[in-house]
Design an enzyme around this catalytic site. Structure first.
Site, PDB file in Angstrom:
ATOM      1  NE  ARG A 118      -4.092  -1.979   1.814  1.00 22.96           N
ATOM      2  CZ  ARG A 118      -5.123  -2.164   2.590  1.00 22.96           C
ATOM      3  NH1 ARG A 118      -5.332  -1.350   3.593  1.00 22.96           N
ATOM      4  NH2 ARG A 118      -5.973  -3.154   2.379  1.00 22.96           N
TER       5      ARG A 118
ATOM      6  CG  ASP B  35     -13.868   6.716   6.087  1.00 22.90           C
ATOM      7  OD1 ASP B  35     -14.505   5.653   5.993  1.00 22.90           O
ATOM      8  OD2 ASP B  35     -12.616   6.745   6.154  1.00 22.90           O
TER       9      ASP B  35
HETATM   10  C1  LIG Z   1     -13.886  -1.663   5.356  1.00 21.53           C
HETATM   11  S1  LIG Z   1     -14.474  -0.006   5.333  1.00 21.53           S
HETATM   12  C2  LIG Z   1     -16.167  -0.253   5.813  1.00 21.53           C
HETATM   13  C3  LIG Z   1     -17.127   0.569   4.982  1.00 21.53           C
HETATM   14  C4  LIG Z   1     -18.596   0.357   5.311  1.00 21.53           C
HETATM   15  N1  LIG Z   1     -18.886   0.706   6.682  1.00 21.53           N
HETATM   16  C5  LIG Z   1     -19.000  -1.067   5.029  1.00 21.53           C
HETATM   17  O1  LIG Z   1     -19.161  -1.860   5.958  1.00 21.53           O
HETATM   18  O2  LIG Z   1     -19.162  -1.401   3.843  1.00 21.53           O
HETATM   19  C6  LIG Z   1     -13.755   0.670   6.837  1.00 21.53           C
HETATM   20  C7  LIG Z   1     -13.697   2.182   6.843  1.00 21.53           C
HETATM   21  O3  LIG Z   1     -13.400   2.611   8.167  1.00 21.53           O
HETATM   22  C8  LIG Z   1     -12.588   3.767   8.080  1.00 21.53           C
HETATM   23  N2  LIG Z   1     -11.867   3.954   9.335  1.00 21.53           N
HETATM   24  C9  LIG Z   1     -10.849   3.220   9.840  1.00 21.53           C
HETATM   25  N3  LIG Z   1     -10.403   3.747  10.990  1.00 21.53           N
HETATM   26  C10 LIG Z   1     -11.163   4.850  11.240  1.00 21.53           C
HETATM   27  C11 LIG Z   1     -11.179   5.831  12.272  1.00 21.53           C
HETATM   28  N4  LIG Z   1     -10.324   5.796  13.304  1.00 21.53           N
HETATM   29  N5  LIG Z   1     -12.085   6.825  12.192  1.00 21.53           N
HETATM   30  C12 LIG Z   1     -12.958   6.885  11.147  1.00 21.53           C
HETATM   31  N6  LIG Z   1     -12.996   5.990  10.135  1.00 21.53           N
HETATM   32  C13 LIG Z   1     -12.101   4.983  10.182  1.00 21.53           C
HETATM   33  C14 LIG Z   1     -11.674   3.482   6.894  1.00 21.53           C
HETATM   34  O4  LIG Z   1     -11.129   4.659   6.341  1.00 21.53           O
HETATM   35  C15 LIG Z   1     -12.622   2.744   5.940  1.00 21.53           C
HETATM   36  O5  LIG Z   1     -13.162   3.592   4.958  1.00 21.53           O
END
Ligand SMILES: C[S@@+](CC[C@H](N)C(=O)[O-])C[C@H]1O[C@@H](n2cnc3c(N)ncnc32)[C@H](O)[C@@H]1O
Length: 284
Positions: free
Chosen positions: A47, A155
Site C-alpha cells: 500500500r 470517515d
Molecule cells: C472496510 S471499510 C467499511 C465501509 C462500510 N462501513 C462497510 O461496511 O461497507 C472501513 C472504513 O473505516 C474507516 N476507518 C478506519 N479507521 C477509522 C477511524 N479511526 N475513524 C474513522 N474511520 C475509520 C476506513 O477509512 C474505511 O473507509
C-alpha cells in the site's frame, strides 16, 4: 544487525526493516486505532510502495524520516489514506437494510411534519453505505420530505470522503442493485463517466471527515448508527470505548449495526442483541 533493523524482505524494491514497520505501525495505531501486527507487513509494503515512488524515496527508512520531519503532519494524512481498508458495496449485509426498513423506519411513516430522524454511517468509506441507507429511507417513507430526515456519513480517509461526496460510481458498483433501484436512484453521468446518485438522495447525506478516536462535534441523538467493518481493525480497549461513546449518542431504544465478523460481548448492559449483528440501546 539487530533484529529490529533486520529487513522483513530484502528482495524488494524498497527495504522495509522491522524497525521501520514498528514505527509505521505505532504511528497508525496512535492516530487511527488501527492495529497493524507484523503479518500485515506485506500489506503495508504494497500500500505504501506507490507513495514512496511518488515521493522519489528509495527506502522505508527515508519515508519514516519524512514522517518524523517538518512535512510529517501532512504526510500522516497520506499514510492513513493508504493504510485504511475501504472495501464496501451498496446494500452490503442486506439484512441490516431490511431491518431498517421493517423495524426502524415504519414508525416515522405517520410521524408529525418536521419530526427529526437522524442516522449515522460511521466509517462510510466511498459512500455506498450511507446512500444505501438513503435509498432505504426513500423507498420506505413516501412522505420523506415531511420529515427532518438526515444521514451523517463520516470517515477519516479524506480520499474516501471526497469520492463519496462526488456521488459518482462506475457501472460495476451498481451490479448488486436491482434494475428498479438503478433506474430510480442513479442517472448516467455525462461522457459515460459512470452513474451519479440522484440529487434528492444526495441532499439527505452530509459527508464529513471524522476520526472516530477524536472528539465528535455532533449534537443531538441518533436513531440508528451503522459502524460496520471498522472496529475489526481496532484493539479491544479502543473498540470498547467506541461502543460506549456510540451508546451515549444514541436515543434510548436506538439501533447499532455492526459488521458481520464483529460482536458486542462486554456491552450487554447497554446494548441488547436484536438480530444478526444488530443491537438496541437499552432503555434506562
Ligand atoms: C472496510 S471499510 C467499511 C465501509 C462500510 N462501513 C462497510 O461496511 O461497507 C472501513 C472504513 O473505516 C474507516 N476507518 C478506519 N479507521 C477509522 C477511524 N479511526 N475513524 C474513522 N474511520 C475509520 C476506513 O477509512 C474505511 O473507509
Amino acid at each position: 544487525m539487530s533484529l529490529a533493523a533486520a529487513p522483513l524482505d530484502s528482495q524488494r524494491e524498497f527495504p522495509l526493516t522491522a524497525e521501520d514497520f514498528g514505527f509505521l505501525a505505532r504511528l497508525v495505531h496512535e492516530n487511527t486505532g488501527i492495529v497493524l501486527s507484523e503479518h500485515k507487513a506485506n500489506m503495508v509494503y504494497s500500500r505504501l510502495a506507490r507513495r514512496l515512488r511518488e515521493l522519489h524515496l528509495t527506502s522505508f527508512q527515508a519515508y519514516c524520516a519524512r514522517l518524523r520531519g517538518p512535512q510529517g503532519e501532512e504526510e500522516l494524512g497520506a499514510l492513513i489514506n493508504a493504510i485504511t481498508t475501504n472495501l464496501t458495496r451498496f446494500f452490503r449485509e442486506g439484512h441490516h437494510f431490511e431491518h431498517l426498513a421493517r423495524q426502524v423506519l415504519p414508525r416515522f411513516a405517520e410521524a408529525p411534519r418536521g419530526t427529526r430522524l437522524r442516522l449515522w454511517s460511521a466509517g462510510c468509506s466511498s459512500g455506498e453505505e450511507p446512500y444505501s441507507i438513503a435509498m432505504t429511507m426513500g423507498e420506505c417513507l413516501p412522505q420523506l420530505e415531511r420529515l427532518d430526515a438526515r444521514i451523517l456519513a463520516t470517515d477519516l480517509d479524506t480520499g474516501m470522503v471526497a469520492r463519496a461526496s462526488a456521488a459518482l460510481y462506475p457501472a460495476s458498483s451498481l451490479q448488486d442493485l436491482d434494475q428498479a433501484r438503478r433506474e430510480r436512484w442513479f442517472k448516467p453521468a455525462a461522457n459515460q463517466a459512470g452513474f451519479l446518485v440522484d440529487p434528492a438522495l444526495r441532499a439527505r447525506v452530509t459527508f464529513k471527515k471524522l476520526n472516530l478516536l477524536d472528539a465528535w462535534p455532533m449534537q443531538g441523538l441518533f436513531d440508528a448508527i451503522f459502524c460496520r467493518n471498522v472496529m475489526i481493525y481496532f484493539d479491544g480497549p479502543t473498540k470498547d470505548e467506541l461502543i460506549e461513546r456510540f451508546a451515549d449518542c444514541l436515543k434510548p431504544g436506538g439501533w447499532l449495526y455492526i459488521g458481520h465478523s464483529e460482536t458486542l460481548l462486554d456491552q450487554r448492559r447497554i446494548f441488547v442483541p436484536a438480530g444478526r449483528t444488530i443491537y438496541r440501546k437499552a432503555s434506562p
